[in-house]
Design an enzyme around this catalytic site. Structure first.
Site, PDB file in Angstrom:
ATOM      1  N   THR A 153      -4.433  -2.521  -1.373  1.00  0.00           N
ATOM      2  CA  THR A 153      -4.784  -2.136  -0.262  1.00  0.00           C
ATOM      3  C   THR A 153      -6.584  -2.257  -0.205  1.00  0.00           C
ATOM      4  OG1 THR A 153      -5.593  -0.169   1.152  1.00  0.00           O
ATOM      5  CG2 THR A 153      -4.861   0.150  -0.915  1.00  0.00           C
ATOM      6  N   THR A 156       4.748   1.142   1.943  1.00  0.00           N
ATOM      7  CA  THR A 156       5.431   0.087   1.391  1.00  0.00           C
ATOM      8  C   THR A 156       5.926   0.669  -0.289  1.00  0.00           C
ATOM      9  OG1 THR A 156       4.519  -1.772   2.251  1.00  0.00           O
ATOM     10  CG2 THR A 156       5.824  -2.146   0.330  1.00  0.00           C
ATOM     11  N   ARG A 165     -10.528  -8.474   5.530  1.00  0.00           N
ATOM     12  CA  ARG A 165      -9.438  -8.863   4.911  1.00  0.00           C
ATOM     13  C   ARG A 165      -8.910 -10.280   5.010  1.00  0.00           C
ATOM     14  NH1 ARG A 165      -5.435  -4.834   7.932  1.00  0.00           N
ATOM     15  NH2 ARG A 165      -5.265  -4.154   5.766  1.00  0.00           N
ATOM     16  N   ASP A 215      -8.311  -0.508   1.231  1.00  0.00           N
ATOM     17  CA  ASP A 215      -9.331   0.691   1.120  1.00  0.00           C
ATOM     18  C   ASP A 215      -9.059   1.454  -0.210  1.00  0.00           C
ATOM     19  OD1 ASP A 215      -9.301   0.659   3.917  1.00  0.00           O
ATOM     20  OD2 ASP A 215      -7.492   2.154   4.406  1.00  0.00           O
ATOM     21  N   GLY A 274     -10.919   1.808   6.546  1.00  0.00           N
ATOM     22  CA  GLY A 274     -11.047   2.995   5.679  1.00  0.00           C
ATOM     23  C   GLY A 274     -10.576   4.371   6.487  1.00  0.00           C
ATOM     24  N   ARG A 275      -9.350   4.214   6.624  1.00  0.00           N
ATOM     25  CA  ARG A 275      -8.826   5.427   7.355  1.00  0.00           C
ATOM     26  C   ARG A 275      -8.808   7.009   6.737  1.00  0.00           C
ATOM     27  NH1 ARG A 275      -3.101   3.240  10.043  1.00  0.00           N
ATOM     28  NH2 ARG A 275      -4.008   1.390  10.924  1.00  0.00           N
ATOM     29  N   GLY A 330       1.111  -1.258   0.088  1.00  0.00           N
ATOM     30  CA  GLY A 330      -0.045  -0.028   0.098  1.00  0.00           C
ATOM     31  C   GLY A 330       0.807   1.216   0.125  1.00  0.00           C
TER      32      GLY A 330
END
Length: 366
Positions: free
Chosen positions: A136, A116, A286, A138, A181-182, A113
């Protein structure tokens, strides 16, 4: 050619199909493939002069060794959230490059994501041949419309939301389901729409309880079964609360405060006296095997990564744009953020998805 693969950040379904695809496509070209364990942490743990450390943190990926892994969730390489630039001993980029050079790695394919892939872009800027693969749940990596893991996360969420209806209805309550979901509310938006919940609160739009709670009360009262359902992103905020953006950078177990879903639930009970069913889906989103979409994209992204290396490309990120597989510069994600198109896809007054404009849109919400 000798290529290395690693996975970083949170695991998602679809990583193993991608690992298998990379391995098989590389093997067809007669290339060797090395898998590094635990993302960049595994690379940092290697002392090229110590065979035991090499064996503990890397291994050969072969055609036989990846047989059947596409049916598995998670990642056989394991994962971490380590960025070699921010470890306790200081920026260790040089050590990473030394390890890759000593092991004869000609190119890296990194699956991750935002965190990384930011280091992947940094490594490419140092001259290393790198192909990035965005993953990701998200779906918030800038530069691609789709990230591995998103479809399965939405599918898991819809299944769980609809299953939870039986309990919420039986007790005639208001169900509040908090989804990961930040920074982006896309997972919550699509899952809420597909599950046809009453209200969806996304990370991009603060919740005004003076509006949202009366709407939920009306939803419950107008439903012959006397219940209502609400989905909320973990990164959503409540209007009037102090913004604690730093809390979201921590893992769930490290956060001091309760999640926004529980805070909303408390407010609903306090104002309406209504019973609430709170559910954080969290890691269940996930968990388990990938769905058909994430298997397909995982296979395709892996094949494209190897094809790019075979053509001499060395600093690219594989991507999906408007339904087509493509690739963009590896540092693309550094130049923007990806979030829900609120004006086009969301009604902030009613806390509902606004997906009536369909003609010309891609299959997913871009």
């Amino acid at each position: 050619m000798r290529i290395g693969i690693l996975t970083g950040g949170g695991d998602v379904p679809g990583l193993n199909p991608c690992i298998r695809s990379i391995t098989l496509n590389a093997d067809d070209l007669g290339w060797d493939v090395v898998g590094f364990r635990r993302g960049w942490e595994g690379v940092l743990a290697i002392d090229p002069a110590d065979p035991a450390s090499v064996a503990a943190n890397s291994f050969a990926l072969t055609r036989e060794g990846v047989r059947g892994i596409d049916r598995m969730g998670g990642t056989i390489l394991h994962t971490s959230r380590v960025d070699p630039r921010t470890v306790s001993q200081g920026d260790s980029t040089a050590h990473v490059l030394d390890v890759l050079d000593a092991l004869g790695i000609d190119a890296m394919v990194t699956l991750g994501g935002d965190g990384t892939l930011r280091f992947s872009a940094h490594l490419a800027a140092q001259g290393m041949s790198v192909i990035s693969v965005p993953k990701t749940m998200d779906n918030d990596v800038f530069g691609t419309d789709y990230c591995i893991g998103f479809s399965t996360a939405v599918s898991r969420s819809v299944e769980a939301i609809n299953a939870l209806r039986t309990t919420v209805e039986s007790h005639e309550r208001i169900g509040i389901v908090e989804l990961f979901g930040r920074r982006s509310g896309e997972t919550a938006l699509l899952a809420g729409f597909l599950a046809q919940v009453d209200r969806t609160v996304i990370a991009e739009v603060p919740a005004d309880l003076d509006i949202l709670i009366p709407l939920l009360a009306e939803d419950k009262a107008s439903n012959p079964a006397h219940y209502a359902m609400c989905v909320i992103s973990e990164g959503a905020s409540i209007k009037g609360e102090e913004d604690d953006d730093g809390a979201l950078s921590k893992s769930a177990i490290e956060r001091d405060d309760v999640g926004v879903g529980h805070r909303l639930g408390r407010a609903v009970t306090a104002r309406l006296g209504s019973g609430v069913v709170n559910q954080e889906l969290a890691y269940l989103m996930r968990a388990g095997e990938p769905d058909a979409m994430d298997r397909m994209v995982g296979f395709a992204f892996g094949g494209l990564a190897v094809q790019l290396l075979a053509k001499g490309e060395k600093a690219r990120m594989v991507a999906l744009k408007d339904g087509n597989y493509c690739h963009v510069p590896v540092d693309t994600l550094l130049h923007g953020t990806k979030s829900v198109d609120v004006s086009g896809l969301y009604d902030r007054e009613t806390y509902r998805a606004k997906l009536m404009r369909v003609e010309g849109m891609p299959m997913f919400l871009y």
